[in-house]
Design an enzyme around this catalytic site. Structure first.
Site, short mmCIF file in Angstrom:
data_model
loop_
_atom_site.label_atom_id
_atom_site.label_comp_id
_atom_site.label_asym_id
_atom_site.label_seq_id
_atom_site.Cartn_x
_atom_site.Cartn_y
_atom_site.Cartn_z
N CYS A 17 0.83 -1.20 0.00
CA CYS A 17 0.00 0.00 0.00
C CYS A 17 0.87 1.26 0.00
O CYS A 17 1.54 1.53 -0.98
CB CYS A 17 -0.97 -0.04 1.18
SG CYS A 17 -2.41 1.03 0.95
N HIS A 77 -3.66 -4.85 0.44
CA HIS A 77 -3.41 -5.42 1.76
C HIS A 77 -3.54 -6.94 1.68
O HIS A 77 -4.64 -7.45 1.43
CB HIS A 77 -4.41 -4.87 2.77
CG HIS A 77 -4.28 -3.41 3.05
ND1 HIS A 77 -4.86 -2.81 4.14
CD2 HIS A 77 -3.64 -2.42 2.38
CE1 HIS A 77 -4.58 -1.51 4.14
NE2 HIS A 77 -3.85 -1.26 3.06
N GLU A 110 -3.29 -9.31 4.06
CA GLU A 110 -3.41 -10.09 5.30
C GLU A 110 -4.83 -10.54 5.62
O GLU A 110 -5.06 -11.21 6.62
CB GLU A 110 -2.84 -9.27 6.46
CG GLU A 110 -3.80 -8.39 7.22
CD GLU A 110 -4.42 -7.28 6.41
OE1 GLU A 110 -5.40 -6.69 6.89
OE2 GLU A 110 -3.97 -7.00 5.29
#
Length: 439
Positions: free
Chosen positions: A279, A397, A399
């Site tokens: 990011c 992202h 995760e």
């Protein structure tokens, strides 16, 4: 609202909230009900398309300076579990929803979302047409807005919002970064029911905190990394003195051009130690390489963005939160023999996914840089790899907090990069996407 509807609401668990107003800088206005804290907040209006994960969205430091509109119609139905927050103090400016749930039903919930908003001084409005608002943002772009429970006169609020500060040019990272270096080893016990045992630590990683989500740091730990977090403006010399096996550049809010304190240090680190950025970290590597960053019309925010990995020809459904993006052509001229014979850049990078080519440019600072990932919604760049030094980054992202697990392989790729493998990104996401989970 009619007197009849007010009377009905007053006899339900929702109760009867006070009036709230939302006004955009172009004069568009909405009147609804207050369902959070009282006050007046200014910020950039944006929207998130996630169907779940509202708590992680609310506590993501990348939303500093912004008023979030959730596109899903009912928010808060499974309540709040404080183990799922991404930072102890939310950084957003305000929240906009169609309907908020006062009475959640979930065995993990400890408090309702409206109560969480009040406890954390977050102003929220409900009962407006969020579908219209989102279409308006898509058509006209992100803009300044004001959300207030104190002043509901739209003419007054319009004057105030037009005098407010733009998100462009602000260094919002300094408001969410940590103030001193510290080890990170926190893994919530309540997540154990879903997560497998951690891998043994084999790499020491220094993580620049530009507004890092806790879940991203937790994924580094679960992937076999010992993590030390440092402030966003930590000098490169201090990082190198810690003798890390790798450096991680986190997500974060706002205008990347204003975060010179980070990308100037990244420029010194590139080539000295393996680096992985996500990011804002992706933008920091791009800035360090001399690239230009552009403000996107309405950004990418949600858990359903399709991204093509040009190296494996696999599509990932990704979680994203950013309003700025890399201009790939600004990294350098295409190298024809490494770009399918092409010599000219294209505006829509889906061209490369259709050709099944991962093009390479010649960068003046760091040599060959390859485009590795492309957004299939709008053809913007989503990832690059530096071929002559050990570094790579993605714009999203990986995760899955909230979001899909398709991109988990990037943590594995970082580990492989630190091991010195040239094929570190050549990973089948179908076999890696559930790594670390019990399901």
């Amino acid at each position: 609202m009619t007197s009849l509807s007010e009377s009905i609401l007053s006899k339900t668990s929702k109760g009867q909230g006070g009036q709230a107003a939302l006004v955009l800088e172009d004069g568009t206005s909405f009147i609804g009900r207050s369902c959070g804290a009282s006050g007046t907040r200014f910020g950039e209006i944006c929207f998130n398309t996630s169907l779940e994960g509202y708590l992680e969205v609310l506590t993501d430091p990348s939303y500093a300076g912004q008023i979030i509109t959730m596109t899903y119609p009912q928010i808060g139905n499974y309540g709040v579990n404080l183990d799922d927050v991404q930072r102890s103090k939310p950084a957003l400016r305000g929240l906009v929803v169609r309907d908020i749930c006062e009475s959640p039903s979930n065995w993990r919930s400890s408090v309702s979302l409206p109560q969480f908003l009040k406890d954390n001084d977050i102003v929220c409005i409900e009962g407006i047409d969020t579908r219209y608002l989102v279409r308006h943002i898509r058509d006209n772009g992100a803009m300044r807005a004001v959300l207030s429970t104190e002043d509901t006169d739209t003419d007054s609020l319009l004057e105030k919002v037009r005098a407010s500060e733009s998100i462009v040019g602000q260094n919002l990272v300094e408001s969410v970064s940590c103030t001193e270096a510290h080890p990170y080893n926190t893994l919530p016990e309540s997540h154990a029911f879903a997560m497998a045992e951690n891998k043994a630590a084999t790499h020491k990683v220094v993580a620049y905190d530009c507004g890092a989500k806790d879940s991203i740091l937790q994924n580094l730990i679960r992937s076999g990394m010992e993590v030390e977090v440092v402030p966003y403006n930590t000098p490169a010399e201090e990082v190198l003195a810690k003798n890390p096996d790798g450096v991680f550049l986190s997500n974060g809010p706002g205008d990347p051009d204003a975060v010179e304190a980070t990308y100037s240090q990244v420029e010194k680190l590139l080539g000295r130690v393996p680096i992985f950025g996500i990011c804002l970290g992706h933008q920091m590597i791009s800035k360090a390489a001399g690239a230009e960053i552009e403000k996107l019309k309405f950004g990418h925010r949600g858990g359903n963005h399709p991204v093509m990995n040009l190296l494996t020809d696999r599509v990932e459904i990704t979680a994203q939160n950013h309003g700025f993006g890399l201009k790939f052509e600004s990294l350098g001229k295409l190298i024809p023999e490494l770009s399918g014979g092409c010599t000219d850049h294209v505006d829509d990078l889906r061209f490369w996914s259709e050709k099944k080519i991962a093009p390479v440019v010649d960068n003046e600072k760091f040599g060959r840089i390859q485009l590795t990932h492309v957004n299939l919604n709008d053809g913007t760049p989503e990832g690059i790899a530096l071929l002559d030094i050990p570094a790579f980054c993605v714009q999203y992202h990986p995760e899955a907090s909230p979001g899909p697990t398709d991109s988990h392989y990037l943590f594995t790729a970082f580990s492989r990069l630190m091991d010195g493998r040239e094929d570190y990104l050549d990973i089948d996401i179908s076999t890696d996407r559930l790594s670390g989970w019990k399901f």
